[in-house]
Write an enzyme that holds these catalytic residues in place. Structure first.
Site, short mmCIF file in Angstrom:
data_model
loop_
_atom_site.label_atom_id
_atom_site.label_comp_id
_atom_site.label_asym_id
_atom_site.label_seq_id
_atom_site.Cartn_x
_atom_site.Cartn_y
_atom_site.Cartn_z
N LYS A 146 89.91 30.01 -40.60
CA LYS A 146 89.02 29.09 -39.91
C LYS A 146 87.56 29.41 -40.20
O LYS A 146 87.20 30.57 -40.31
CB LYS A 146 89.22 29.19 -38.38
CG LYS A 146 90.58 28.78 -37.88
CD LYS A 146 90.60 28.91 -36.36
CE LYS A 146 91.85 28.29 -35.77
NZ LYS A 146 91.83 28.31 -34.29
N GLU B 235 88.49 26.55 -24.25
CA GLU B 235 89.66 25.92 -24.88
C GLU B 235 90.72 26.97 -25.19
O GLU B 235 90.40 28.01 -25.76
CB GLU B 235 89.28 25.25 -26.20
CG GLU B 235 88.35 24.08 -26.07
CD GLU B 235 88.18 23.34 -27.40
OE1 GLU B 235 87.50 22.32 -27.40
OE2 GLU B 235 88.72 23.80 -28.44
N GLU C 260 88.12 28.55 -28.48
CA GLU C 260 86.70 28.16 -28.60
C GLU C 260 86.16 27.86 -27.21
O GLU C 260 86.91 27.61 -26.28
CB GLU C 260 86.56 26.88 -29.43
CG GLU C 260 86.87 27.04 -30.90
CD GLU C 260 86.88 25.72 -31.65
OE1 GLU C 260 86.26 24.75 -31.20
OE2 GLU C 260 87.54 25.68 -32.71
N ARG D 154 78.91 22.09 -23.31
CA ARG D 154 78.37 20.78 -22.95
C ARG D 154 79.27 20.12 -21.91
O ARG D 154 80.40 20.56 -21.69
CB ARG D 154 78.33 19.89 -24.19
CG ARG D 154 79.75 19.67 -24.74
CD ARG D 154 79.85 18.64 -25.83
NE ARG D 154 81.24 18.34 -26.13
CZ ARG D 154 82.04 19.05 -26.92
NH1 ARG D 154 81.58 20.14 -27.52
NH2 ARG D 154 83.29 18.70 -27.12
N ARG E 273 90.91 7.01 -24.01
CA ARG E 273 89.68 6.71 -24.76
C ARG E 273 89.91 5.42 -25.54
O ARG E 273 90.75 5.38 -26.45
CB ARG E 273 89.37 7.83 -25.76
CG ARG E 273 89.04 9.14 -25.11
CD ARG E 273 88.47 10.08 -26.16
NE ARG E 273 88.29 11.41 -25.62
CZ ARG E 273 87.63 12.37 -26.25
NH1 ARG E 273 87.12 12.14 -27.45
NH2 ARG E 273 87.50 13.56 -25.71
C1 MV4 Z 1 94.72 26.59 -34.18
C2 MV4 Z 1 95.98 25.96 -34.31
C3 MV4 Z 1 97.10 26.76 -34.44
N1 MV4 Z 1 96.98 28.10 -34.46
N2 MV4 Z 1 94.66 27.95 -34.20
C4 MV4 Z 1 92.07 22.66 -34.40
C5 MV4 Z 1 90.64 22.44 -34.10
C6 MV4 Z 1 90.11 23.72 -33.61
N3 MV4 Z 1 89.36 23.47 -32.41
C7 MV4 Z 1 91.28 24.61 -33.39
N4 MV4 Z 1 92.42 23.95 -33.94
C8 MV4 Z 1 93.61 24.55 -34.04
N5 MV4 Z 1 93.60 25.91 -34.05
C9 MV4 Z 1 95.77 28.65 -34.35
N6 MV4 Z 1 95.66 29.98 -34.37
C10 MV4 Z 1 96.02 24.57 -34.28
C11 MV4 Z 1 94.83 23.86 -34.16
C12 MV4 Z 1 94.97 22.44 -34.10
C13 MV4 Z 1 94.65 21.74 -32.93
C14 MV4 Z 1 94.14 22.36 -31.81
C15 MV4 Z 1 93.83 21.65 -30.67
C16 MV4 Z 1 94.04 20.29 -30.64
C17 MV4 Z 1 94.54 19.65 -31.72
C18 MV4 Z 1 94.84 20.35 -32.89
C19 MV4 Z 1 95.36 19.69 -34.00
C20 MV4 Z 1 95.65 20.37 -35.13
C21 MV4 Z 1 95.45 21.76 -35.19
#
Ligand code: MV4
Length: 445
Positions: A158, A275, A287, A291, A337
């Site tokens: 990431k 989150e 994360e 806001r 939404r």
């Molecule tokens: C992840 C994950 C699976 N494993 N981290 C997507 C956006 C970013 N905010 C974090 N995300 C993700 N992180 C790990 N270690 C899967 C996602 C992810 C996701 C997370 C939240 C809502 C929708 C998503 C859609 C695809 C992937």
């Protein structure tokens, strides 16, 4: 309290900010681009200032124009809404340097949470559970291989500066790590101007659960429970619920204690959202957002609190005035939404709205800046309305949502209302049985 608040935003979010100001007796200043001269947020404000041409970078992201508008109108505080400059630490600093109040967290905390690695390091030190992974940025492939070998595959690479899913790559096994690492770094560099990346264990079927926190500048921190935001497509949320159909009151309390404890130690203030990914009964922090969020109304509905009013009070130095034990959760809320997009192709559908009829009745809230004969401009986010329903139980809320969607009429442009009607009638949705991957499959069938 503030004498006048400038709202550095447009569309549906400008309206609840104006409403909160009005209820607090504070006059408002709207800013707008030339494309938004006829927009509802301009019509409803006490004063308005045109800050530039249609493109957001020349208007809603134009810091000098916004600060000038505040100065000319005598505003003493700026509410950034969401998007645009809301998580720009430099903007928050400039606002303060001009002797105005930024209605939000300190620039330091905005900057810290904008760096996903710094956010994780801080949260880990404050006792918040994380997804297993690198303890900082991963400088080269050899380090990546060593960490992935230790935590086990699949892993995700990431971007530290990332967000919205860009600069994010999964490596199912050791053979895929070189490419995932290289592509994530390149994407991070081109999208965010930084190639700093980190590694996490990849969770394959999590829910996305976030917790709403509020802190005053005197050390009091409370939470308003969680939202389940798993129903998204390409990192765009479509529907959110409070509470999550997947977690118990005990899990909510435990998560709330972790979140408020961490932000209290951090000296955080104003609203914030932590989150988490939730899988196999475990929460893992990913994360933090510094806001007010699009989906904040579902929390407001079940808690009976105006989060924007609270943001303004706290920014003015007020104390919370209530304890965690006085925050109660009542019933269930769901937000749809509604975007100006084709419900099948998701192509944007700007254009003229000929008829706008919003649903009403008990437990129905519509946040929208639309009106009949309004032209949805092509320059901004396609969100045109949020439909929020509240009812005693989740089943009642789904029933009410179906009724409200049937009553909702937006004519002249295509919207995602038909897609929401399909989701509400789906068995998995009704059972609360979904992960972050559910909607992608649903729209494909
Ligand atoms: C992840 C994950 C699976 N494993 N981290 C997507 C956006 C970013 N905010 C974090 N995300 C993700 N992180 C790990 N270690 C899967 C996602 C992810 C996701 C997370 C939240 C809502 C929708 C998503 C859609 C695809 C992937």
């Amino acid at each position: 309290m503030f004498q006048k608040i400038l709202i550095a935003n447009r569309g549906e979010i400008a309206l609840p900010i104006q409403r909160a100001c009005r209820e607090l007796g504070i006059p408002t200043v709207a800013v707008h681009s030339t494309a938004d001269a006829d927009a509802m947020h301009v019509r409803l404000a006490d004063e308005s200032v045109c800050i530039g041409p249609p493109a957001a970078r020349d208007s809603y992201l134009n810091v000098a124009a916004i600060l000038s508008a505040a100065s000319i109108t005598g505003a003493d505080a700026i509410h950034p809404g969401y998007g645009f400059l809301s998580e720009n630490a430099g903007f928050a600093e400039m606002v303060e340097a001009h002797g105005l109040t930024f209605i939000g967290p300190s620039p330091t905390h905005i900057r810290m949470m904008g760096d996903k690695i710094a956010a994780k390091v801080a949260m880990a030190s404050l006792g918040v559970p994380l997804v297993p992974g690198s303890e900082g940025s991963v400088p080269d492939l050899e380090t990546a291989q060593a960490i992935a070998g230790r935590i086990g595959y699949p892993v995700m690479v990431k971007s530290a500066a990332g967000g919205g899913g860009r600069g994010m790559k999964v490596a199912p096994g050791p053979g895929n790590l070189e490419e995932a690492f290289r592509v994530a770094r390149a994407e991070a560099q081109s999208a965010f101007g930084s190639n700093a990346v980190y590694i996490e264990k990849y969770l394959d079927r999590p829910r996305h659960i976030e917790i709403q926190v509020l802190a005053d500048s005197h050390g009091s921190v409370v939470h308003f429970g969680e939202r389940d935001c798993s129903l998204q497509r390409r990192h765009q949320k479509l529907l959110e619920e409070a509470g999550s159909p997947a977690i118990s009151p005990e899990q909510r309390d435990a998560l709330g204690k972790v979140a408020t404890g961490a932000l209290q130690q951090l000296g955080y203030r104003n609203v914030g959202t932590l989150e988490f990914l939730f899988q196999d009964g475990k929460f893992s922090f990913i994360e933090m957002n510094t806001r007010l969020q699009v989906e904040h109304p579902v929390t407001e509905m079940i808690c009976g609190v105006d989060l924007v009013r609270e943001q303004i009070r706290i920014a003015a130095g007020a104390t919370l005035g209530y304890r965690q034990s006085e925050i109660t959760f009542s019933g269930h809320a769901i937000e749809c939404r509604v975007t100006a997009e084709d419900p099948e192709t998701f192509m944007p559908t700007p254009g003229r709205v000929s008829i706008f009829h919003a649903p009403g009745g008990l437990g129905v809230r519509v946040d929208s800046a639309l009106y009949a004969d309004y032209f949805v401009p092509p320059f901004y986010d396609s969100l045109v309305a949020k439909l929020i329903v509240h009812a005693p139980t989740r089943t009642d809320a789904i029933n009410r949502l179906r009724r409200a969607l049937d009553e909702f009429a937006i004519v002249g442009i295509k919207t995602t209302i038909p897609l929401h009607r399909r989701i509400v009638d789906d068995k998995d949705f009704q059972a609360g049985d979904y992960t972050i991957h559910w909607l992608e499959r649903f729209v494909a069938r």
